[in-house]
Write a protein that holds these residues in place. Structure first.
Motif, PDB file in Angstrom:
ATOM      1  N   MET A   1     -21.018 -18.847  20.816  1.00 11.42           N
ATOM      2  CA  MET A   1     -22.438 -18.838  20.461  1.00 11.42           C
ATOM      3  C   MET A   1     -22.606 -19.789  19.284  1.00 11.42           C
ATOM      4  SD  MET A   1     -22.937 -14.725  20.714  1.00 11.42           S
ATOM      5  CE  MET A   1     -24.614 -14.602  21.320  1.00 11.42           C
ATOM      6  N   VAL A   2     -23.450 -20.818  19.450  1.00 10.47           N
ATOM      7  CA  VAL A   2     -23.488 -21.952  18.534  1.00 10.47           C
ATOM      8  C   VAL A   2     -24.880 -22.142  17.930  1.00 10.47           C
ATOM      9  CG1 VAL A   2     -23.087 -24.437  18.358  1.00 10.47           C
ATOM     10  CG2 VAL A   2     -21.792 -23.098  20.035  1.00 10.47           C
ATOM     11  N   ASP A   3     -24.933 -22.202  16.599  1.00 11.40           N
ATOM     12  CA  ASP A   3     -26.165 -22.591  15.914  1.00 11.40           C
ATOM     13  C   ASP A   3     -26.274 -24.118  15.968  1.00 11.40           C
ATOM     14  OD1 ASP A   3     -28.455 -22.487  14.268  1.00 11.40           O
ATOM     15  OD2 ASP A   3     -27.255 -22.667  12.448  1.00 11.40           O
ATOM     16  N   TRP A   4     -27.487 -24.636  15.942  1.00 17.13           N
ATOM     17  CA  TRP A   4     -27.681 -26.087  15.994  1.00 17.13           C
ATOM     18  C   TRP A   4     -27.468 -26.709  14.617  1.00 17.13           C
ATOM     19  CZ3 TRP A   4     -30.644 -28.694  20.238  1.00 17.13           C
ATOM     20  CH2 TRP A   4     -30.674 -30.080  20.059  1.00 17.13           C
ATOM     21  N   ASN A   5     -28.210 -26.194  13.632  1.00 13.06           N
ATOM     22  CA  ASN A   5     -28.264 -26.815  12.300  1.00 13.06           C
ATOM     23  C   ASN A   5     -27.184 -26.251  11.387  1.00 13.06           C
ATOM     24  OD1 ASN A   5     -30.709 -28.425  12.752  1.00 13.06           O
ATOM     25  ND2 ASN A   5     -31.649 -26.422  13.026  1.00 13.06           N
ATOM     26  N   MET A   6     -26.088 -27.027  11.255  1.00 13.13           N
ATOM     27  CA  MET A   6     -24.973 -26.624  10.405  1.00 13.13           C
ATOM     28  C   MET A   6     -24.436 -27.867   9.695  1.00 13.13           C
ATOM     29  SD  MET A   6     -22.808 -24.065  12.890  1.00 13.13           S
ATOM     30  CE  MET A   6     -22.655 -25.273  14.224  1.00 13.13           C
ATOM     31  N   PRO A   7     -23.833 -27.675   8.510  1.00 14.74           N
ATOM     32  CA  PRO A   7     -23.224 -28.810   7.816  1.00 14.74           C
ATOM     33  C   PRO A   7     -21.928 -29.247   8.503  1.00 14.74           C
ATOM     34  CG  PRO A   7     -22.784 -26.771   6.632  1.00 14.74           C
ATOM     35  CD  PRO A   7     -23.723 -26.432   7.757  1.00 14.74           C
ATOM     36  N   GLU A   8     -21.482 -30.429   8.175  1.00 20.32           N
ATOM     37  CA  GLU A   8     -20.221 -31.025   8.628  1.00 20.32           C
ATOM     38  C   GLU A   8     -20.228 -31.426  10.101  1.00 20.32           C
ATOM     39  OE1 GLU A   8     -16.452 -29.666   7.098  1.00 20.32           O
ATOM     40  OE2 GLU A   8     -17.503 -28.358   5.694  1.00 20.32           O
ATOM     41  N   LEU A   9     -20.487 -30.506  11.000  1.00 17.76           N
ATOM     42  CA  LEU A   9     -20.540 -30.800  12.429  1.00 17.76           C
ATOM     43  C   LEU A   9     -21.573 -29.851  13.026  1.00 17.76           C
ATOM     44  CD1 LEU A   9     -18.796 -32.607  14.489  1.00 17.76           C
ATOM     45  CD2 LEU A   9     -17.764 -30.427  15.129  1.00 17.76           C
TER      46      LEU A   9
ATOM     47  N   GLY B   1     -19.367 -26.273  12.803  1.00 21.47           N
ATOM     48  CA  GLY B   1     -18.725 -26.834  13.983  1.00 21.47           C
ATOM     49  C   GLY B   1     -17.307 -27.309  13.739  1.00 21.47           C
ATOM     50  N   ARG B   2     -17.060 -27.864  12.565  1.00 21.23           N
ATOM     51  CA  ARG B   2     -15.716 -28.365  12.265  1.00 21.23           C
ATOM     52  C   ARG B   2     -14.708 -27.220  12.207  1.00 21.23           C
ATOM     53  NH1 ARG B   2     -14.939 -32.966  11.460  1.00 21.23           N
ATOM     54  NH2 ARG B   2     -16.824 -33.542  10.345  1.00 21.23           N
ATOM     55  N   THR B   3     -15.053 -26.140  11.511  1.00 14.22           N
ATOM     56  CA  THR B   3     -14.123 -25.006  11.436  1.00 14.22           C
ATOM     57  C   THR B   3     -13.973 -24.343  12.809  1.00 14.22           C
ATOM     58  OG1 THR B   3     -15.867 -23.523  10.631  1.00 14.22           O
ATOM     59  CG2 THR B   3     -14.478 -24.556   8.972  1.00 14.22           C
ATOM     60  N   ALA B   4     -15.022 -24.387  13.621  1.00  7.45           N
ATOM     61  CA  ALA B   4     -14.918 -23.847  14.976  1.00  7.45           C
ATOM     62  C   ALA B   4     -13.915 -24.644  15.803  1.00  7.45           C
ATOM     63  CB  ALA B   4     -16.286 -23.854  15.658  1.00  7.45           C
ATOM     64  N   LEU B   5     -13.983 -25.977  15.726  1.00  5.60           N
ATOM     65  CA  LEU B   5     -13.030 -26.819  16.468  1.00  5.60           C
ATOM     66  C   LEU B   5     -11.605 -26.576  15.991  1.00  5.60           C
ATOM     67  CD1 LEU B   5     -14.867 -30.257  16.768  1.00  5.60           C
ATOM     68  CD2 LEU B   5     -14.441 -28.571  18.579  1.00  5.60           C
ATOM     69  N   GLN B   6     -11.422 -26.456  14.684  1.00  9.63           N
ATOM     70  CA  GLN B   6     -10.091 -26.186  14.146  1.00  9.63           C
ATOM     71  C   GLN B   6      -9.572 -24.838  14.638  1.00  9.63           C
ATOM     72  OE1 GLN B   6     -10.997 -26.597   9.977  1.00  9.63           O
ATOM     73  NE2 GLN B   6     -10.660 -28.807   9.978  1.00  9.63           N
ATOM     74  N   ALA B   7     -10.452 -23.834  14.657  1.00  6.37           N
ATOM     75  CA  ALA B   7     -10.052 -22.508  15.137  1.00  6.37           C
ATOM     76  C   ALA B   7      -9.688 -22.555  16.622  1.00  6.37           C
ATOM     77  CB  ALA B   7     -11.168 -21.499  14.889  1.00  6.37           C
ATOM     78  N   LEU B   8     -10.522 -23.211  17.431  1.00  6.19           N
ATOM     79  CA  LEU B   8     -10.243 -23.310  18.866  1.00  6.19           C
ATOM     80  C   LEU B   8      -8.908 -23.998  19.112  1.00  6.19           C
ATOM     81  CD1 LEU B   8     -13.756 -24.322  20.241  1.00  6.19           C
ATOM     82  CD2 LEU B   8     -12.528 -22.190  20.749  1.00  6.19           C
ATOM     83  N   ASP B   9      -8.641 -25.030  18.338  1.00  7.64           N
ATOM     84  CA  ASP B   9      -7.408 -25.793  18.489  1.00  7.64           C
ATOM     85  C   ASP B   9      -6.168 -24.940  18.253  1.00  7.64           C
ATOM     86  OD1 ASP B   9      -6.737 -28.293  19.400  1.00  7.64           O
ATOM     87  OD2 ASP B   9      -6.548 -29.164  17.413  1.00  7.64           O
TER      88      ASP B   9
ATOM     89  N   GLU C   1     -23.146 -31.480  18.296  1.00  7.39           N
ATOM     90  CA  GLU C   1     -21.875 -32.204  18.210  1.00  7.39           C
ATOM     91  C   GLU C   1     -20.706 -31.315  18.633  1.00  7.39           C
ATOM     92  OE1 GLU C   1     -23.073 -35.173  14.503  1.00  7.39           O
ATOM     93  OE2 GLU C   1     -22.393 -33.126  14.081  1.00  7.39           O
ATOM     94  N   LEU C   2     -20.761 -30.049  18.256  1.00  8.35           N
ATOM     95  CA  LEU C   2     -19.717 -29.091  18.645  1.00  8.35           C
ATOM     96  C   LEU C   2     -19.669 -28.940  20.164  1.00  8.35           C
ATOM     97  CD1 LEU C   2     -17.551 -26.935  18.190  1.00  8.35           C
ATOM     98  CD2 LEU C   2     -19.410 -25.300  17.746  1.00  8.35           C
ATOM     99  N   ILE C   3     -20.825 -28.790  20.781  1.00  5.99           N
ATOM    100  CA  ILE C   3     -20.874 -28.654  22.236  1.00  5.99           C
ATOM    101  C   ILE C   3     -20.274 -29.890  22.911  1.00  5.99           C
ATOM    102  CG2 ILE C   3     -22.477 -28.614  24.210  1.00  5.99           C
ATOM    103  CD1 ILE C   3     -24.157 -26.599  22.541  1.00  5.99           C
ATOM    104  N   GLY C   4     -20.636 -31.069  22.420  1.00  7.46           N
ATOM    105  CA  GLY C   4     -20.071 -32.297  22.972  1.00  7.46           C
ATOM    106  C   GLY C   4     -18.558 -32.359  22.823  1.00  7.46           C
ATOM    107  N   ALA C   5     -18.051 -31.929  21.669  1.00 10.98           N
ATOM    108  CA  ALA C   5     -16.609 -31.954  21.416  1.00 10.98           C
ATOM    109  C   ALA C   5     -15.867 -30.963  22.311  1.00 10.98           C
ATOM    110  CB  ALA C   5     -16.335 -31.651  19.944  1.00 10.98           C
ATOM    111  N   VAL C   6     -16.449 -29.793  22.524  1.00 14.74           N
ATOM    112  CA  VAL C   6     -15.824 -28.797  23.405  1.00 14.74           C
ATOM    113  C   VAL C   6     -15.806 -29.308  24.839  1.00 14.74           C
ATOM    114  CG1 VAL C   6     -16.078 -26.476  24.396  1.00 14.74           C
ATOM    115  CG2 VAL C   6     -16.328 -26.819  21.921  1.00 14.74           C
TER     116      VAL C   6
END
Length: 125
Positions: free
Chosen positions: A51-59, A33-41, A63-68
């Motif tokens: 398309m988002v997996d639930w169980n991932m390290p860092e974020l 999720g963290r690298t996804a947010l950085q990429a989106l930014d 949490e990613l869905i909430g941040a988006v």
């Protein structure tokens, strides 16, 4: 259509990439999720679908869905949770957080295509 696949499993990213590329999508990947947010930014062109997996390290995926969803400029991105989490309470949490659709692993390419069609994205691909 541009799709971002976010999963900490390289194999799962490859499977999802193959499925959506076969229906004409471009794909970018992120391993959590963290690298996804950085990429989106940093993207000039936002993906129509993430398309988002639930169980991932860092974020994790929730949490990613909430941040988006918290970012006004990302509100038009369609979010699809693709995960092994199959309990009804987990599905409800993901949808309440802002996911548009929920796919339980394992899945077939037909299931992904059906979900994209339901979301009105298949014709965009």
């Amino acid at each position: 259509m541009l799709v971002m696949v976010v999963d900490d499993s390289r194999a799962m990213r490859a499977i999802l990439r193959r499925i959506v590329e076969a229906i004409g999508c471009e794909v970018v990947e992120a391993d959590n999720g963290r690298t996804a947010l950085q990429a989106l930014d940093g993207m000039d062109r936002l993906p129509e679908l993430v398309m988002v997996d639930w169980n991932m390290p860092e974020l994790n995926g929730l949490e990613l869905i909430g941040a988006v969803r918290a970012r006004q400029e990302w509100r038009d991105i369609t979010l699809m949770m693709v995960t092994t989490e199959s309990e009804q309470s987990q599905i409800v949490r993901a949808l309440a957080a802002g996911a548009h659709e929920y796919v339980i692993k394992p899945f077939t390419s037909d299931v992904i295509a059906e979900k994209l069609a339901m979301l009105g994205l298949l014709s965009a691909a």
